[in-house]
Motif scaffolding. Structure first.
Motif, PDB file in Angstrom:
ATOM      1  N   TYR A 154      43.730  47.346  49.331  1.00 55.60           N
ATOM      2  CA  TYR A 154      43.010  46.868  50.504  1.00 55.60           C
ATOM      3  C   TYR A 154      42.291  45.567  50.150  1.00 55.60           C
ATOM      4  CZ  TYR A 154      43.910  51.558  52.191  1.00 55.60           C
ATOM      5  OH  TYR A 154      44.530  52.723  52.571  1.00 55.60           O
ATOM      6  N   TYR A 155      42.475  44.554  50.964  1.00 56.50           N
ATOM      7  CA  TYR A 155      41.884  43.240  50.743  1.00 56.50           C
ATOM      8  C   TYR A 155      40.981  42.891  51.917  1.00 56.50           C
ATOM      9  CZ  TYR A 155      45.545  42.615  47.235  1.00 56.50           C
ATOM     10  OH  TYR A 155      46.364  42.752  46.132  1.00 56.50           O
ATOM     11  N   ILE A 156      39.821  42.324  51.619  1.00 53.73           N
ATOM     12  CA  ILE A 156      38.953  41.768  52.655  1.00 53.73           C
ATOM     13  C   ILE A 156      38.872  40.269  52.397  1.00 53.73           C
ATOM     14  CG2 ILE A 156      36.616  41.667  53.609  1.00 53.73           C
ATOM     15  CD1 ILE A 156      36.332  44.618  53.001  1.00 53.73           C
ATOM     16  N   ASP A 157      39.215  39.508  53.415  1.00 52.00           N
ATOM     17  CA  ASP A 157      39.208  38.043  53.328  1.00 52.00           C
ATOM     18  C   ASP A 157      39.996  37.532  52.125  1.00 52.00           C
ATOM     19  OD1 ASP A 157      37.665  38.002  55.623  1.00 52.00           O
ATOM     20  OD2 ASP A 157      35.773  37.905  54.530  1.00 52.00           O
ATOM     21  N   GLY A 158      41.080  38.237  51.785  1.00 52.97           N
ATOM     22  CA  GLY A 158      41.962  37.815  50.698  1.00 52.97           C
ATOM     23  C   GLY A 158      41.567  38.306  49.319  1.00 52.97           C
ATOM     24  N   TYR A 159      40.439  39.001  49.198  1.00 48.68           N
ATOM     25  CA  TYR A 159      39.984  39.508  47.896  1.00 48.68           C
ATOM     26  C   TYR A 159      40.252  40.999  47.801  1.00 48.68           C
ATOM     27  CZ  TYR A 159      37.415  35.123  47.590  1.00 48.68           C
ATOM     28  OH  TYR A 159      37.087  33.802  47.552  1.00 48.68           O
ATOM     29  N   LEU A 160      40.791  41.441  46.668  1.00 48.12           N
ATOM     30  CA  LEU A 160      41.036  42.859  46.459  1.00 48.12           C
ATOM     31  C   LEU A 160      39.718  43.606  46.542  1.00 48.12           C
ATOM     32  CD1 LEU A 160      43.021  45.135  45.773  1.00 48.12           C
ATOM     33  CD2 LEU A 160      42.595  44.650  43.359  1.00 48.12           C
ATOM     34  N   PHE A 161      39.656  44.596  47.428  1.00 49.18           N
ATOM     35  CA  PHE A 161      38.436  45.351  47.685  1.00 49.18           C
ATOM     36  C   PHE A 161      38.518  46.756  47.115  1.00 49.18           C
ATOM     37  CE2 PHE A 161      36.038  47.981  50.892  1.00 49.18           C
ATOM     38  CZ  PHE A 161      34.772  47.608  50.479  1.00 49.18           C
ATOM     39  N   SER A 213      30.785  44.824  35.824  1.00 52.19           N
ATOM     40  CA  SER A 213      31.589  43.795  35.165  1.00 52.19           C
ATOM     41  C   SER A 213      32.906  43.580  35.895  1.00 52.19           C
ATOM     42  CB  SER A 213      31.853  44.181  33.703  1.00 52.19           C
ATOM     43  OG  SER A 213      32.655  45.343  33.645  1.00 52.19           O
ATOM     44  N   ALA A 214      33.629  42.568  35.449  1.00 52.49           N
ATOM     45  CA  ALA A 214      34.988  42.287  35.914  1.00 52.49           C
ATOM     46  C   ALA A 214      35.824  42.064  34.665  1.00 52.49           C
ATOM     47  CB  ALA A 214      35.018  41.064  36.813  1.00 52.49           C
ATOM     48  N   GLU A 215      36.952  42.745  34.589  1.00 56.75           N
ATOM     49  CA  GLU A 215      37.804  42.654  33.396  1.00 56.75           C
ATOM     50  C   GLU A 215      39.231  42.313  33.774  1.00 56.75           C
ATOM     51  OE1 GLU A 215      37.693  46.215  31.055  1.00 56.75           O
ATOM     52  OE2 GLU A 215      35.520  46.117  30.767  1.00 56.75           O
ATOM     53  N   ASN A 263      42.072  19.764  30.523  1.00 54.52           N
ATOM     54  CA  ASN A 263      42.816  20.301  31.658  1.00 54.52           C
ATOM     55  C   ASN A 263      42.556  21.794  31.777  1.00 54.52           C
ATOM     56  OD1 ASN A 263      44.156  17.782  32.150  1.00 54.52           O
ATOM     57  ND2 ASN A 263      45.423  18.226  30.366  1.00 54.52           N
ATOM     58  N   ALA A 264      41.995  22.218  32.908  1.00 52.65           N
ATOM     59  CA  ALA A 264      41.678  23.632  33.134  1.00 52.65           C
ATOM     60  C   ALA A 264      42.783  24.287  33.949  1.00 52.65           C
ATOM     61  CB  ALA A 264      40.345  23.768  33.839  1.00 52.65           C
ATOM     62  N   GLN A 265      43.048  25.552  33.612  1.00 48.76           N
ATOM     63  CA  GLN A 265      44.073  26.315  34.310  1.00 48.76           C
ATOM     64  C   GLN A 265      43.550  27.725  34.524  1.00 48.76           C
ATOM     65  OE1 GLN A 265      47.941  26.297  32.399  1.00 48.76           O
ATOM     66  NE2 GLN A 265      48.239  28.433  32.914  1.00 48.76           N
ATOM     67  N   GLN A 266      43.678  28.233  35.773  1.00 50.23           N
ATOM     68  CA  GLN A 266      43.289  29.619  36.029  1.00 50.23           C
ATOM     69  C   GLN A 266      44.289  30.528  35.340  1.00 50.23           C
ATOM     70  OE1 GLN A 266      42.611  30.770  40.123  1.00 50.23           O
ATOM     71  NE2 GLN A 266      42.871  32.931  39.617  1.00 50.23           N
ATOM     72  N   ILE A 267      43.780  31.457  34.529  1.00 53.15           N
ATOM     73  CA  ILE A 267      44.672  32.340  33.780  1.00 53.15           C
ATOM     74  C   ILE A 267      44.646  33.766  34.290  1.00 53.15           C
ATOM     75  CG2 ILE A 267      44.753  30.969  31.668  1.00 53.15           C
ATOM     76  CD1 ILE A 267      42.525  32.798  30.536  1.00 53.15           C
ATOM     77  N   SER A 268      43.635  34.113  35.099  1.00 48.61           N
ATOM     78  CA  SER A 268      43.559  35.481  35.574  1.00 48.61           C
ATOM     79  C   SER A 268      42.524  35.601  36.671  1.00 48.61           C
ATOM     80  CB  SER A 268      43.193  36.403  34.413  1.00 48.61           C
ATOM     81  OG  SER A 268      43.197  37.746  34.811  1.00 48.61           O
ATOM     82  N   GLN A 269      42.644  36.659  37.496  1.00 49.30           N
ATOM     83  CA  GLN A 269      41.624  36.988  38.485  1.00 49.30           C
ATOM     84  C   GLN A 269      41.343  38.477  38.388  1.00 49.30           C
ATOM     85  OE1 GLN A 269      42.209  37.105  42.937  1.00 49.30           O
ATOM     86  NE2 GLN A 269      40.790  35.373  42.810  1.00 49.30           N
ATOM     87  N   ALA A 270      40.086  38.846  38.563  1.00 47.40           N
ATOM     88  CA  ALA A 270      39.687  40.248  38.492  1.00 47.40           C
ATOM     89  C   ALA A 270      38.699  40.550  39.607  1.00 47.40           C
ATOM     90  CB  ALA A 270      39.047  40.544  37.139  1.00 47.40           C
ATOM     91  N   SER A 271      38.626  41.821  39.981  1.00 46.63           N
ATOM     92  CA  SER A 271      37.641  42.287  40.950  1.00 46.63           C
ATOM     93  C   SER A 271      36.490  42.933  40.192  1.00 46.63           C
ATOM     94  CB  SER A 271      38.265  43.331  41.879  1.00 46.63           C
ATOM     95  OG  SER A 271      39.311  42.763  42.609  1.00 46.63           O
ATOM     96  N   ALA A 272      35.338  42.982  40.843  1.00 46.86           N
ATOM     97  CA  ALA A 272      34.182  43.650  40.253  1.00 46.86           C
ATOM     98  C   ALA A 272      34.450  45.144  40.170  1.00 46.86           C
ATOM     99  CB  ALA A 272      32.938  43.379  41.082  1.00 46.86           C
ATOM    100  N   ALA A 286      35.334  38.338  43.672  1.00 47.07           N
ATOM    101  CA  ALA A 286      36.359  38.155  42.642  1.00 47.07           C
ATOM    102  C   ALA A 286      35.797  37.309  41.509  1.00 47.07           C
ATOM    103  CB  ALA A 286      37.602  37.477  43.222  1.00 47.07           C
ATOM    104  N   VAL A 287      36.429  37.429  40.352  1.00 48.35           N
ATOM    105  CA  VAL A 287      36.096  36.595  39.198  1.00 48.35           C
ATOM    106  C   VAL A 287      37.388  35.955  38.711  1.00 48.35           C
ATOM    107  CG1 VAL A 287      35.226  36.544  36.823  1.00 48.35           C
ATOM    108  CG2 VAL A 287      34.089  37.979  38.541  1.00 48.35           C
ATOM    109  N   ASN A 288      37.385  34.634  38.624  1.00 53.10           N
ATOM    110  CA  ASN A 288      38.527  33.890  38.084  1.00 53.10           C
ATOM    111  C   ASN A 288      38.199  33.475  36.656  1.00 53.10           C
ATOM    112  OD1 ASN A 288      39.948  33.965  40.532  1.00 53.10           O
ATOM    113  ND2 ASN A 288      38.872  32.167  41.271  1.00 53.10           N
ATOM    114  N   PHE A 289      39.162  33.645  35.765  1.00 53.55           N
ATOM    115  CA  PHE A 289      39.024  33.212  34.374  1.00 53.55           C
ATOM    116  C   PHE A 289      39.866  31.956  34.175  1.00 53.55           C
ATOM    117  CE2 PHE A 289      38.122  37.728  34.312  1.00 53.55           C
ATOM    118  CZ  PHE A 289      37.005  37.809  33.483  1.00 53.55           C
ATOM    119  N   TYR A 290      39.296  30.980  33.458  1.00 51.42           N
ATOM    120  CA  TYR A 290      39.948  29.687  33.239  1.00 51.42           C
ATOM    121  C   TYR A 290      40.026  29.363  31.759  1.00 51.42           C
ATOM    122  CZ  TYR A 290      39.162  28.873  38.211  1.00 51.42           C
ATOM    123  OH  TYR A 290      39.168  28.975  39.571  1.00 51.42           O
TER     124      TYR A 290
END
Length: 185
Positions: A12-19, A132-134, A119-128, A108-112
């Motif tokens: 289930y996603y709210i506004d595009g974020y995994l809820f 924490s977010a892992e 040069n930064a690159q997003q490597i992962s996304q996690a939900s709370a 959400a938490v994005n890891f870079y």
């Protein structure tokens, strides 16, 4: 949802974020949304089978009765890996962990990962999940010196970024210490 292979999970996603993710029937969502402002939001249900064939349905909702959250502040600190970590291929998959301040407001938490050229690159996304977010970095990047940081995205448009930490990716494991066996006379 119906699938010839059976439904394994519904996300289930709210506004595009995994809820929330439901991994067992009946697949339903019953959770507080007190962190959202009044107004228009999208709710998406994504049903997947055991080989990740997925279908989704999206609806718009107009939230009218929520009271504005009292504390919109979000914050985070990067807790894993440690700053100045020396990493080798056998350290992967690598745990990425950010500790959250006010996780109820964190969507959400994005890891870079930033290379030596900046040069930064997003490597992962996690939900709370709790406080924490892992996530995990599955494959090691090429050997070198990198900066790692995380960015929290709030349900109401807030953002927060951690300080950068330094990690070094090495090409191979350190050489094992060798000893010369003692000679018995």
């Amino acid at each position: 949802a119906v699938s010839p292979r059976g439904v394994r999970r519904v996300e289930y996603y709210i506004d595009g974020y995994l809820f929330e993710t439901a991994a067992a029937a009946p697949f339903s969502l019953s959770k507080s949304i007190g962190f959202l402002y009044n107004g228009s939001h999208s709710l998406t249900a994504r049903a997947c089978d055991d080989v990740d064939n997925c279908a989704e349905q999206k609806i718009q909702i107009n939230l009218k009765y929520n009271i504005k959250p009292k504390n919109l502040y979000i914050g985070l600190t990067l807790s894993q890996p440690a700053n100045a970590s020396n990493l080798f291929p056998y350290d992967f998959p690598l745990l990425l962990k950010a500790d959250l301040t006010n996780p109820q407001q964190t969507a959400a938490v994005n890891f870079y990962l930033k290379d030596a050229a900046g040069n930064a690159q997003q490597i992962s996304q996690a939900s709370a999940a709790g406080e924490s977010a892992e996530s995990r970095l599955i494959n090691p990047p090429p050997p070198g010196l990198y900066k790692l940081y995380a960015e929290a995205l709030g349900w109401n448009g807030q953002t927060a970024t951690t300080n950068e930490i330094t990690i070094t990716i090495n090409s191979s494991a350190p050489a094992a210490a060798t000893t010369t066996p003692a000679t018995v006379q």
